[in-house]
Design a protein around this motif. Structure first.
Motif, mmCIF file in Angstrom:
data_model
loop_
_atom_site.group_PDB
_atom_site.id
_atom_site.type_symbol
_atom_site.label_atom_id
_atom_site.label_comp_id
_atom_site.label_asym_id
_atom_site.label_seq_id
_atom_site.Cartn_x
_atom_site.Cartn_y
_atom_site.Cartn_z
ATOM 1 N N GLY A 251 0.782 -1.228 0.000
ATOM 2 C CA GLY A 251 0.000 0.000 0.000
ATOM 3 C C GLY A 251 0.812 1.276 0.000
ATOM 4 O O GLY A 251 0.272 2.365 0.221
ATOM 5 N N ALA A 252 2.139 1.165 -0.250
ATOM 6 C CA ALA A 252 2.981 2.362 -0.306
ATOM 7 C C ALA A 252 2.757 3.085 -1.631
ATOM 8 O O ALA A 252 2.406 2.471 -2.642
ATOM 9 N N GLY A 253 2.971 4.377 -1.619
ATOM 10 C CA GLY A 253 2.830 5.143 -2.843
ATOM 11 C C GLY A 253 2.451 6.581 -2.555
ATOM 12 O O GLY A 253 2.302 6.984 -1.402
ATOM 13 N N ALA A 254 2.292 7.351 -3.616
ATOM 14 C CA ALA A 254 1.900 8.752 -3.485
ATOM 15 C C ALA A 254 0.420 8.843 -3.115
ATOM 16 O O ALA A 254 -0.343 7.906 -3.358
ATOM 17 N N PRO A 255 -0.001 9.951 -2.538
ATOM 18 C CA PRO A 255 -1.423 10.104 -2.206
ATOM 19 C C PRO A 255 -2.277 10.214 -3.471
ATOM 20 O O PRO A 255 -1.855 10.794 -4.467
ATOM 21 N N ASN A 256 -3.450 9.605 -3.413
ATOM 22 C CA ASN A 256 -4.407 9.735 -4.523
ATOM 23 C C ASN A 256 -5.328 10.905 -4.201
ATOM 24 O O ASN A 256 -6.269 10.773 -3.427
ATOM 25 N N MET A 257 -5.055 12.044 -4.822
ATOM 26 C CA MET A 257 -5.811 13.250 -4.522
ATOM 27 C C MET A 257 -7.137 13.317 -5.267
ATOM 28 O O MET A 257 -8.121 13.820 -4.739
ATOM 29 N N ASP A 258 -7.161 12.778 -6.506
ATOM 30 C CA ASP A 258 -8.320 13.055 -7.358
ATOM 31 C C ASP A 258 -8.529 12.036 -8.467
ATOM 32 O O ASP A 258 -9.289 12.283 -9.393
ATOM 33 N N GLY A 259 -7.849 10.881 -8.410
ATOM 34 C CA GLY A 259 -8.012 9.865 -9.447
ATOM 35 C C GLY A 259 -9.317 9.119 -9.285
ATOM 36 O O GLY A 259 -9.625 8.620 -8.196
ATOM 37 N N LEU A 260 -10.092 9.025 -10.370
ATOM 38 C CA LEU A 260 -11.418 8.416 -10.298
ATOM 39 C C LEU A 260 -11.637 7.319 -11.334
ATOM 40 O O LEU A 260 -12.765 6.858 -11.512
ATOM 41 N N ALA A 261 -10.590 6.909 -12.042
ATOM 42 C CA ALA A 261 -10.758 5.867 -13.055
ATOM 43 C C ALA A 261 -11.265 4.584 -12.396
ATOM 44 O O ALA A 261 -10.847 4.246 -11.279
ATOM 45 N N PRO A 262 -12.166 3.852 -13.053
ATOM 46 C CA PRO A 262 -12.806 2.699 -12.419
ATOM 47 C C PRO A 262 -11.945 1.446 -12.335
ATOM 48 O O PRO A 262 -12.288 0.522 -11.604
ATOM 49 N N TYR A 263 -10.839 1.393 -13.092
ATOM 50 C CA TYR A 263 -10.053 0.161 -13.138
ATOM 51 C C TYR A 263 -8.577 0.433 -12.864
ATOM 52 O O TYR A 263 -8.080 1.546 -13.060
ATOM 53 N N VAL A 264 -7.879 -0.607 -12.422
ATOM 54 C CA VAL A 264 -6.426 -0.574 -12.265
ATOM 55 C C VAL A 264 -5.811 -1.198 -13.511
ATOM 56 O O VAL A 264 -6.177 -2.316 -13.889
ATOM 57 N N THR A 265 -4.885 -0.500 -14.153
ATOM 58 C CA THR A 265 -4.309 -1.007 -15.406
ATOM 59 C C THR A 265 -2.931 -1.621 -15.155
ATOM 60 O O THR A 265 -1.959 -1.307 -15.840
#
Length: 295
Positions: free
Chosen positions: A250-264
């Motif tokens: 679960g490490a990583g940058a903060p998700n401020m505004d991403g709303l895409a429905p899928y993980v690519t």
């Protein structure tokens, strides 16, 4: 204003990734492996765009440049020596290749603006890569292959790293994009989600690097192409990586505004084995679900 930290020695990956996830921008400079990769990619540019690729637009039409860029992209993806050279770069700066997945080496070609740029040559509008991937542990790598100027390079907007930016990621689907571009079924389907409004240039950090330098930044950083108003074509190298240990934890940058429905995650492959990251993500999701059922 966020600065570019320049390093001439390796940096332990855990420290590097932690700093990147917090929004730092790191430039690795003076590594022989990066110089060798740059030379190999420049040789490709000469093969496809002539003796001086920065002046390709003077002898090639926009459609010809776009076709050459497509063919160059395909050739590099098949070149095991390029992939090996990139792995050697990552190893030189202290990256654990056993935990690293990538989406492949790409040369971006940006001629002076003519209004008729193709899919691989048009300037990219402001975006976060994570809007499309939904992988907050994604790290971006960028490097010029020839000299750049402020009018012909990459620009980042560091002040937006932890600010909400209105965007169209909620309407964007990776599989739909691939199908639309393969079948030409939806003309103009965007290659990636972008910001609804262009950010002000007061907060812009225009990247000035030398061939052989390597910029490392979070996929969550807002960035774009500087519209090329010079009389030279810009040629640069880019790719993206994900550390599977960071992703699983679960490490990583903060998700401020991403709303895409899928993980690519399927676009990333293990740099050594070639296994898709999507398979690892599916296993992790299954394990998490089973764990929830037990509790």
């Amino acid at each position: 204003m966020t600065a570019l930290y320049q390093l001439a020695t390796p940096l332990p990956e855990a420290e590097r990734n932690s700093r990147i996830y917090q929004g730092e921008l790191i430039v690795f400079r003076g590594f022989d492996a990066m110089g060798q990769l740059t030379d190999r990619l420049r040789a490709y540019c000469v093969d496809y765009f002539g003796d001086d690729p920065t002046r390709a637009h003077q002898s090639m039409s926009s459609p010809e440049i776009d076709r050459a860029a497509e063919n160059l992209h395909a050739a590099i993806r098949k070149d095991d020596d390029v992939h090996l050279a990139w792995r050697q770069v990552l190893a030189a700066i202290d990256t654990d290749l056993n935990e690293t997945y990538g989406d492949g080496v790409v040369i971006r070609v940006q001629p002076p603006r003519s209004g008729s740029e193709g899919e691989r040559t048009e300037p990219l509008r402001a975006h976060r890569d994570t809007w499309g991937s939904n992988l907050q542990a994604q790290i971006n790598w960028w490097a010029p292959l020839y000299d750049t100027t402020p009018e012909r390079t990459l620009v980042l907007f560091p002040s937006f790293f932890s600010r909400i930016v209105e965007n169209d990621s909620d309407d964007w689907n990776f599989q739909d994009m691939v199908q639309a571009h393969r079948e030409k079924s939806v003309p103009g389907y965007p290659l990636l989600p972008t910001a609804a409004r262009a950010p002000g240039w007061d907060d812009a950090l225009v990247v000035s690097l030398l061939p052989g330098d390597l910029l490392c930044f979070s996929g969550a950083h807002l960035h774009a192409s500087v519209p090329n108003t010079t009389n030279l074509t810009r040629l640069s190298f880019e790719t993206r990586t994900v550390n599977c240990h960071d992703m699983a934890g679960g490490a990583g940058a903060p998700n401020m505004d991403g709303l895409a429905p899928y993980v690519t995650s399927q676009i990333f492959r293990h740099l050594v084995s070639g296994q898709k990251l999507g398979k690892l993500a599916a296993v992790a999701a299954s394990d998490k679900l089973n764990s929830q059922k037990k509790t």
